[in-house]
Structure formats: C-alpha cells, structure tokens
Write a protein that holds these residues in place. Structure first.
Motif, PDB file in Angstrom:
ATOM      1  N   TRP A  76      77.599  40.712  42.299  1.00 18.89           N
ATOM      2  CA  TRP A  76      76.637  40.108  41.355  1.00 18.89           C
ATOM      3  C   TRP A  76      75.690  41.178  40.832  1.00 18.89           C
ATOM      4  N   GLY A  77      75.249  42.078  41.690  1.00 18.26           N
ATOM      5  CA  GLY A  77      74.659  43.342  41.278  1.00 18.26           C
ATOM      6  C   GLY A  77      73.249  43.367  40.753  1.00 18.26           C
ATOM      7  N   ILE A  78      72.471  42.312  40.962  1.00 13.62           N
ATOM      8  CA  ILE A  78      71.118  42.293  40.397  1.00 13.62           C
ATOM      9  C   ILE A  78      70.139  43.077  41.262  1.00 13.62           C
ATOM     10  N   GLY A  79      70.382  43.129  42.563  1.00 20.99           N
ATOM     11  CA  GLY A  79      69.549  43.947  43.436  1.00 20.99           C
ATOM     12  C   GLY A  79      68.274  43.283  43.903  1.00 20.99           C
ATOM     13  N   ASN A  80      68.199  41.956  43.847  1.00 18.68           N
ATOM     14  CA  ASN A  80      66.985  41.238  44.252  1.00 18.68           C
ATOM     15  C   ASN A  80      67.191  40.435  45.529  1.00 18.68           C
ATOM     16  N   THR A  81      68.156  40.840  46.353  1.00 19.13           N
ATOM     17  CA  THR A  81      68.570  40.007  47.482  1.00 19.13           C
ATOM     18  C   THR A  81      68.625  40.798  48.785  1.00 19.13           C
ATOM     19  N   LEU A  82      68.175  40.137  49.851  1.00 22.26           N
ATOM     20  CA  LEU A  82      68.319  40.618  51.213  1.00 22.26           C
ATOM     21  C   LEU A  82      69.330  39.710  51.902  1.00 22.26           C
ATOM     22  N   VAL A  83      70.471  40.252  52.298  1.00 19.76           N
ATOM     23  CA  VAL A  83      71.504  39.484  53.000  1.00 19.76           C
ATOM     24  C   VAL A  83      71.260  39.626  54.499  1.00 19.76           C
ATOM     25  N   THR A  84      71.139  38.498  55.190  1.00 18.80           N
ATOM     26  CA  THR A  84      70.839  38.521  56.618  1.00 18.80           C
ATOM     27  C   THR A  84      71.857  37.704  57.402  1.00 18.80           C
ATOM     28  N   HIS A  85      71.902  37.989  58.696  1.00 23.48           N
ATOM     29  CA  HIS A  85      72.829  37.314  59.616  1.00 23.48           C
ATOM     30  C   HIS A  85      72.008  36.809  60.785  1.00 23.48           C
ATOM     31  N   ASN A  86      71.456  35.585  60.627  1.00 22.24           N
ATOM     32  CA  ASN A  86      70.543  35.042  61.627  1.00 22.24           C
ATOM     33  C   ASN A  86      70.777  33.561  61.846  1.00 22.24           C
ATOM     34  N   ASP A  87      70.459  33.104  63.038  1.00 18.10           N
ATOM     35  CA  ASP A  87      70.411  31.679  63.330  1.00 18.10           C
ATOM     36  C   ASP A  87      69.114  31.118  62.735  1.00 18.10           C
ATOM     37  N   PRO A  88      69.120  29.852  62.291  1.00 17.73           N
ATOM     38  CA  PRO A  88      67.872  29.279  61.750  1.00 17.73           C
ATOM     39  C   PRO A  88      66.677  29.440  62.677  1.00 17.73           C
ATOM     40  N   GLU A  89      66.916  29.447  63.998  1.00 22.81           N
ATOM     41  CA  GLU A  89      65.823  29.593  64.955  1.00 22.81           C
ATOM     42  C   GLU A  89      65.104  30.928  64.807  1.00 22.81           C
ATOM     43  N   HIS A  90      65.807  31.957  64.308  1.00 18.55           N
ATOM     44  CA  HIS A  90      65.213  33.284  64.185  1.00 18.55           C
ATOM     45  C   HIS A  90      64.126  33.361  63.115  1.00 18.55           C
ATOM     46  N   PHE A  91      64.008  32.322  62.299  1.00 18.60           N
ATOM     47  CA  PHE A  91      63.013  32.313  61.223  1.00 18.60           C
ATOM     48  C   PHE A  91      61.678  31.721  61.672  1.00 18.60           C
ATOM     49  N   LYS A  92      61.533  31.438  62.971  1.00 17.82           N
ATOM     50  CA  LYS A  92      60.358  30.694  63.455  1.00 17.82           C
ATOM     51  C   LYS A  92      59.038  31.399  63.157  1.00 17.82           C
ATOM     52  N   ASP A  93      59.044  32.722  63.031  1.00 26.05           N
ATOM     53  CA  ASP A  93      57.809  33.457  62.748  1.00 26.05           C
ATOM     54  C   ASP A  93      57.524  33.591  61.260  1.00 26.05           C
ATOM     55  N   LEU A  94      58.322  32.920  60.439  1.00 22.55           N
ATOM     56  CA  LEU A  94      58.178  33.053  58.985  1.00 22.55           C
ATOM     57  C   LEU A  94      57.752  31.740  58.333  1.00 22.55           C
ATOM     58  N   GLU A  95      57.068  30.896  59.077  1.00 24.51           N
ATOM     59  CA  GLU A  95      56.653  29.599  58.548  1.00 24.51           C
ATOM     60  C   GLU A  95      55.680  29.771  57.380  1.00 24.51           C
ATOM     61  N   GLY A  96      55.902  28.951  56.361  1.00 14.38           N
ATOM     62  CA  GLY A  96      54.965  28.863  55.252  1.00 14.38           C
ATOM     63  C   GLY A  96      54.943  30.048  54.316  1.00 14.38           C
ATOM     64  N   ILE A  97      56.042  30.837  54.249  1.00 13.79           N
ATOM     65  CA  ILE A  97      55.999  32.004  53.352  1.00 13.79           C
ATOM     66  C   ILE A  97      56.940  31.865  52.158  1.00 13.79           C
ATOM     67  N   PHE A  98      57.834  30.892  52.166  1.00 16.74           N
ATOM     68  CA  PHE A  98      58.847  30.809  51.108  1.00 16.74           C
ATOM     69  C   PHE A  98      58.430  29.820  50.012  1.00 16.74           C
ATOM     70  N   ASP A  99      58.629  30.235  48.777  1.00 10.54           N
ATOM     71  CA  ASP A  99      58.344  29.363  47.635  1.00 10.54           C
ATOM     72  C   ASP A  99      59.423  28.310  47.446  1.00 10.54           C
ATOM     73  N   LEU A 100      60.638  28.620  47.895  1.00 13.79           N
ATOM     74  CA  LEU A 100      61.726  27.653  47.848  1.00 13.79           C
ATOM     75  C   LEU A 100      62.694  27.949  48.977  1.00 13.79           C
ATOM     76  N   VAL A 101      63.101  26.890  49.678  1.00  6.00           N
ATOM     77  CA  VAL A 101      64.124  26.994  50.717  1.00  6.00           C
ATOM     78  C   VAL A 101      65.255  26.045  50.358  1.00  6.00           C
ATOM     79  N   LEU A 102      66.458  26.580  50.289  1.00  9.38           N
ATOM     80  CA  LEU A 102      67.658  25.792  50.004  1.00  9.38           C
ATOM     81  C   LEU A 102      68.510  25.730  51.260  1.00  9.38           C
ATOM     82  N   ILE A 103      68.857  24.503  51.670  1.00  8.04           N
ATOM     83  CA  ILE A 103      69.771  24.311  52.792  1.00  8.04           C
ATOM     84  C   ILE A 103      70.978  23.541  52.289  1.00  8.04           C
ATOM     85  N   ASP A 104      72.063  24.261  52.058  1.00  9.80           N
ATOM     86  CA  ASP A 104      73.345  23.618  51.755  1.00  9.80           C
ATOM     87  C   ASP A 104      74.023  23.440  53.115  1.00  9.80           C
ATOM     88  N   ALA A 105      73.792  22.292  53.715  1.00  8.58           N
ATOM     89  CA  ALA A 105      74.064  22.124  55.135  1.00  8.58           C
ATOM     90  C   ALA A 105      75.554  22.035  55.457  1.00  8.58           C
TER      91      ALA A 105
END
Length: 460
Positions: free
Chosen positions: A150-179
């Motif tokens: 896609w090549g736009i360069g605005n993305t961080l690709v990560t490999h984490n369990d949802p639990e690993h985001f526990k210290d990042l509460e309240g920082i995202f403007d949008l969260v998408l969960i395609d469950a």
C-alpha cells in the motif's frame, strides 16, 4: 456455483429471522457467484483501467464485471488496489459521514489480512497514524506485506494480544474491531466456514468477542469512535455484543445515514438507557457478502490518555538517527524535510515528523513487525535501496525509471529474464503504467532482480 446444503439449525434460524419467502431469496442468492470488488489506492491510482461500476458507499470502491487473474496483474502487486469485499467497504462511508478527523491515531485491532487497515491508511493519508495489529504470527506477516505494498508509510504493524494494550487506554481517536466470528456471512465464498459452523462455535466466538471488547473498548479517548464488525448474522455475536459493550463501558449511539437503494438493513438495539444502531448486509439485498457493523462514540468527558514525549528515545532494537546522519540519508534519496529516521541493525526506516510522537510512545508497549517505510541499508559504504522504498509513495528522484510492458512486468514479478533493451548501469526502478514494481540493478555484464523472492508470482 453448485447447490449446497446449509446447516439445518442455521437455516431454521434464518427462516425465523427473514420469513419463509425472504429466506428463499436469501438461499438463492447464495447459489450465485459473489460479486468481485476492489478498492483503489488513492495515492497510486485515480482511475480503474477496467470495466467497472462504483460501490455506492465507498469512494474508491468498484465492482468488476469479471474476475481477472489478480495474480497476473502488475497493478495488484504495485499496491494500486486491494481486492476487498464490498460490504466491508462500508467502513469508508462511516468515516466520511461522521467526518472523523484524519489527523489522529487509529487502531485496527484484528487487522490481517489488511483490507480494513489499508482503507484506514488511505483515509488518514499523510496526516494521521495507524496501528495495524494482528495476534496470529503467520497472519501478521501477510498484513505486513499488504501494508508495504500500500506504501503510504503511516502505519505501525504490530503482533500483540489485545491484553497487551492495557497501558494505552484512552489514547486512540478510533478503534476498529473486525472480530473473529463464526463466518456465516462468508458461506458463499468460503464453504469451509459452513462445514465448521455449529451453535457451540457461535458461543465460543461470542466469548472470544467479549474478551476482546473487554480490552479494546477502553482504548478509545473521550470524543473518539469505536467500530465493531463481524461477517456473521446471528444476534449472539452482534446485538448481544453491542449490549455487552454498553453495559460495561460508557458510549453514545451513532446513527449512520443510509440510502434506501443500498439495501442495507438498519437494526435498533435497545440498551438499558439508549437505542443503539447496527447495520446488517444480506447477500439477497446488497451486491456483497454478509456483514454486520455498529458504531459508538465515547462521550467527550470520558478519559483522555496522555501521550508523553520522551526526552531520549530508547528501544532494545531501534535507534533514532542523528540529525546529521539524517541529512546524509536525504542526500542519498529524495525525502521530505519534515521526517525522522530510525536504524534497525543496518537498515534505515523513514517516518513523517508528525508521526514521531505516536510511534516512539507506542514502541514502548507493542511488538513491532514493521513501521513507516524501510528505505534500505548501507553495505561497504554503498547505498542499497529497499523494495519497500521502491513500492512506496515516496519520490524516486535521482533513480532511472524503466517502464515495462505487460509481458516484461510479469517476467520481472516472476524473477525471470526478459528483454529490456538499453538500460543504464546501477539501480533502476521498474515500473508498469507509471507505478513502481521494484528494483533491478544493472551490473553491466548482468542484471540482478531485487523483487522479494517470497513474493514472486508462480508460472500459471
């Protein structure tokens, strides 16, 4: 498409939901070939060079009259478009109808293979920043490949369990969960999902979805958006999860405007205090597969986490490049002045300056698979540009370009020899219809094709 037998319990539930007459329409629709749709990369392609009609709810979405061999299309490998199911493109309409700011921080929590992530990346453009996360390692590699193309360069690709985001509460403007779900909406395209279907599997999926939402729903900042979607029809994985979210977290309903002719069904979901809205796609009503999506908004007074700037960037594997060395990188390849660079062993990565704060903060908590744009490496004082840079939207000034015809482009993608005519020595960016496919190096007596071996197309 040959006739197939739906699971008996599923058929009965759909009859109860739709009625006998409409169920017959639904069942007959499942006998038809699914529509083929693609979404353009607006940073690479403005017009589709094929006979197509527009997807009504997606600015860059198109239905194709026939299914071509995408594997043999160089434009596909150049990241000019993504083959995406049309119902999923409704996310584009959600973003635009709500005028979600495109300069914020987005998270796609279950992102592989990358359809919705590339859509979010396009929407954010060069302003906002996206975290595209995938918990399954093999699927995270597929996600990384699609983000690179896609090549736009605005993305961080990560490999984490949802639990690993526990210290990042309240920082995202949008969260998408395609469950992850039971996949009822994909029976037509994926018969395996039909064979694996069971009531027990639905119950397991619903429990998994609740666990994901337990970790994800608190990540949205005050005033931000939560988008939840599945490719299934049942209420246990859809409406009941909406009720679970509203009982556990403070959210406001969002109603998305629809056109009657689209055929999308709006459903009302009553919580203890408010009415929420879901949007269900049936294959006998829309030219797409089964899909469900709902949107929530975090109250403005809800918690907003702080993303703190670090005095010195410290990471066990990455190092920020000094300003002096950054200027040397800019002299090697044409790059925006407002950019920062990071070194991973002997490779260098580009990131836009406006994304630096997000990236450095997130890198403390998340397992990084890829970020920004990998530029290349220096070996024995020689600059070796990367394939990632070649297929990105960054300028290619100072490098000769070689336009290929269809046959030569396919040979290049196969890593096979082809007649190229007279070409200069050194690094050459190989192009098809003005879009970069990768790199070739002319050594005078021979050429080296630097297209990634693991991505090459096989002979068909």
């Amino acid at each position: 498409m040959p006739d197939f037998k739906l699971p008996a319990d599923f058929s009965q539930r759909m009859k109860d939901t739709l009625g006998e007459a409409e169920f017959q329409d639904f069942y007959e629709a499942l006998q038809l070939e699914p529509a083929v749709s693609v979404r353009l990369n607006p940073f690479k392609l403005s017009n589709l060079p094929l006979s197509a009609r527009h997807v009504a709810w997606a600015e860059q979405g198109f239905f194709l009259e026939d299914r071509p061999s995408f594997t043999l299309d160089p434009l596909f490998h150049a990241g000019a478009y993504y083959v995406q199911e049309s119902s999923s493109m409704f996310i584009d309409h959600i973003l635009r109808s709500q005028r979600v700011p495109n300069d914020g921080l987005f998270l796609d929590l279950s992102a592989a293979p990358g359809g919705k992530s590339t859509l979010l990346s396009s929407y954010l453009g060069e302003e906002g920043f996206l975290v595209a996360n995938e918990v399954i390692k093999s699927r995270a590699s597929i996600l990384k490949e699609n983000i690179i193309k896609w090549g736009i360069g605005n993305t961080l690709v990560t490999h984490n369990d949802p639990e690993h985001f526990k210290d990042l509460e309240g920082i995202f403007d949008l969260v998408l969960i395609d469950a992850p779900c039971s996949g009822e909406g994909m029976f037509r395209k994926d018969p395996a999902s039909m064979r694996e279907w069971s009531q027990d599997n639905i119950a397991l999926c619903a429990l998994r979805q609740q666990r994901i939402m337990d970790h994800a729903a608190g990540l949205v900042k005050g005033g931000g958006y939560l988008v939840y979607s599945t490719c299934t029809y049942n209420e246990q994985e859809n409406e009941e999860i909406v009720k679970f979210i509203t009982e556990e977290f403070s959210y406001q309903p969002v109603r998305i405007p629809l056109e009657t002719q689209w055929g999308i069904e709006e459903v009302r979901i009553e919580s203890s205090e408010e009415t929420f809205y879901g949007y269900r796609f049936f294959p006998h009503k829309v030219p797409g597969e089964g899909f469900f999506v709902t949107v929530f908004k975090r109250p403005d007074h809800a918690y907003i986490g702080s993303i703190r700037r670090m005095k010195d960037f410290k990471h066990p594997h990455l190092k920020q490049v000094s300003s002096t060395y950054a200027q040397q990188l800019r002299s090697l390849i044409s790059l925006p002045e407002q950019s920062v660079f990071y070194a991973l062993q002997d490779s260098y990565f580009f990131l836009r300056k406006q994304h630096q704060l997000y990236f450095e903060y997130l890198s403390k908590y998340l397992s990084i698979k890829y970020f920004g744009i990998e530029l290349g490496k220096i070996n024995k004082n020689q600059w070796i540009p990367s394939h990632e840079w070649a297929v990105s939207i960054l300028p290619k000034e100072g490098f000769p370009l070689k336009e290929l015809d269809l046959s030569s482009a396919r040979d290049f993608l196969r890593k096979e020899e082809s007649t190229l005519g007279e070409i200069p020595e050194g690094w050459i960016v190989m192009q098809y219809q003005g879009l970069s496919l990768g790199l070739l190096k002319n050594l005078g007596n021979r050429t080296n094709n630097y297209y990634p071996k693991e991505w090459r197309i096989k002979n068909l």
